[in-house]
Motif scaffolding. Structure first.
Motif, PDB file in Angstrom:
ATOM      1  N   GLU A 142       0.588  -1.200   0.019  1.00 30.71           N
ATOM      2  CA  GLU A 142      -0.050  -0.014  -0.080  1.00 30.71           C
ATOM      3  C   GLU A 142       1.009   1.209   0.015  1.00 30.71           C
ATOM      4  O   GLU A 142       0.649   2.347  -0.735  1.00 30.71           O
ATOM      5  N   ASN A 143       1.759   1.380   0.923  1.00 33.73           N
ATOM      6  CA  ASN A 143       2.625   2.494   1.126  1.00 33.73           C
ATOM      7  C   ASN A 143       3.315   2.858  -0.377  1.00 33.73           C
ATOM      8  O   ASN A 143       3.529   3.892  -0.792  1.00 33.73           O
ATOM      9  N   GLU A 155       1.290   3.947  -3.178  1.00 32.06           N
ATOM     10  CA  GLU A 155       0.900   5.130  -2.976  1.00 32.06           C
ATOM     11  C   GLU A 155       1.962   6.225  -3.293  1.00 32.06           C
ATOM     12  O   GLU A 155       1.830   7.417  -3.903  1.00 32.06           O
ATOM     13  N   HIS A 184       5.387  13.100   2.287  1.00 28.71           N
ATOM     14  CA  HIS A 184       5.883  12.149   1.640  1.00 28.71           C
ATOM     15  C   HIS A 184       7.143  11.413   1.956  1.00 28.71           C
ATOM     16  O   HIS A 184       7.288  10.335   2.035  1.00 28.71           O
ATOM     17  N   GLN A 202       6.669   9.118   5.061  1.00 29.01           N
ATOM     18  CA  GLN A 202       6.145   7.823   4.615  1.00 29.01           C
ATOM     19  C   GLN A 202       7.183   7.001   4.226  1.00 29.01           C
ATOM     20  O   GLN A 202       7.430   6.006   4.431  1.00 29.01           O
ATOM     21  N   GLU A 203       8.188   7.587   3.242  1.00 28.60           N
ATOM     22  CA  GLU A 203       8.945   6.732   2.735  1.00 28.60           C
ATOM     23  C   GLU A 203       9.920   6.248   4.085  1.00 28.60           C
ATOM     24  O   GLU A 203      10.372   5.051   4.109  1.00 28.60           O
ATOM     25  N   HIS A 221       7.918   4.144   6.920  1.00 29.98           N
ATOM     26  CA  HIS A 221       7.083   2.950   6.246  1.00 29.98           C
ATOM     27  C   HIS A 221       7.808   1.974   5.247  1.00 29.98           C
ATOM     28  O   HIS A 221       7.587   0.969   5.046  1.00 29.98           O
ATOM     29  N   VAL A 222       8.662   2.670   4.589  1.00 35.38           N
ATOM     30  CA  VAL A 222       9.179   1.986   3.218  1.00 35.38           C
ATOM     31  C   VAL A 222      10.631   1.504   3.257  1.00 35.38           C
ATOM     32  O   VAL A 222      11.200   0.505   3.298  1.00 35.38           O
TER      33      VAL A 222
END
Length: 180
Positions: A75-76, A79, A126, A129-130, A133-134
């Motif tokens: 999902e992440n 997105e 942005h 999130q990276e 979560h990524v």
């Protein structure tokens, strides 16, 4: 942490410096004080030239590699890939607004502030999130072989502001950022 992921993380640290500068300029604009629109324009030009055309495409390669080898959906990542597609348009909108302000074209200060505020918010969210979560997922899943395969596909481009040599067109901006 792999050198590619370290580079991407280091880029985020540098982008955060620029976003802090842009936020400072935003506060000056909101308070009807004198802001440095030339340096603000330079910062946004940099964000177009490096993150939009070099950093994000590098992330796209890494993210797509992950999706291809470790799962067709995340999902992440999905997105973030979608956000990468829209960021150049937001950057362009802000550039146009700044250029109009510098040219003395009629424009509401409030409109420029709204676009600048949106830009800062989108960029920060942005990157968060990276980073949260990524990048940790990539770091824990990728092997040395994965990183080597990705590295073999990459074309190297030097950061024009925070790289070994600051490009002439970004000297003024570099001085502003380093003086803070």
């Amino acid at each position: 942490m792999n050198s590619i992921l370290e580079k991407l993380h280091r880029d985020h640290i540098n982008f955060s410096k620029l976003l802090a500068f842009l936020e400072q300029q935003l506060h000056l604009l909101k308070d009807c004080k004198i802001s440095n629109l030339d340096a603000t324009l330079d910062a946004v030009r940099y964000m177009k030239e490096y993150p939009d055309y070099i950093h994000h495409p590098l992330e796209d390669i890494v993210f797509r590699y992950f999706l291809e080898h470790y799962g067709s959906e995340h999902e992440n990542i999905d997105e973030l890939l979608h956000e990468h597609e829209g960021m150049p348009a937001l950057t362009e909108r802000l550039l146009e607004s700044l250029q109009n302000a510098l040219a003395g074209l009629p424009q509401e200060r409030e409109e420029l502030c709204t676009i600048l505020e949106e830009y800062i918010s989108v960029q920060r969210k942005h990157m968060d999130q990276e980073e949260v979560h990524v990048y940790p997922v990539l770091d824990s899943n990728f092997s040395k072989k994965d990183w080597q395969e990705i590295d073999n596909d990459l074309a190297r481009a030097e950061d024009p502001l925070f790289g070994e040599k600051v490009q002439e067109s970004f000297q003024r901006l570099f001085q502003h950022i380093m003086s803070q």
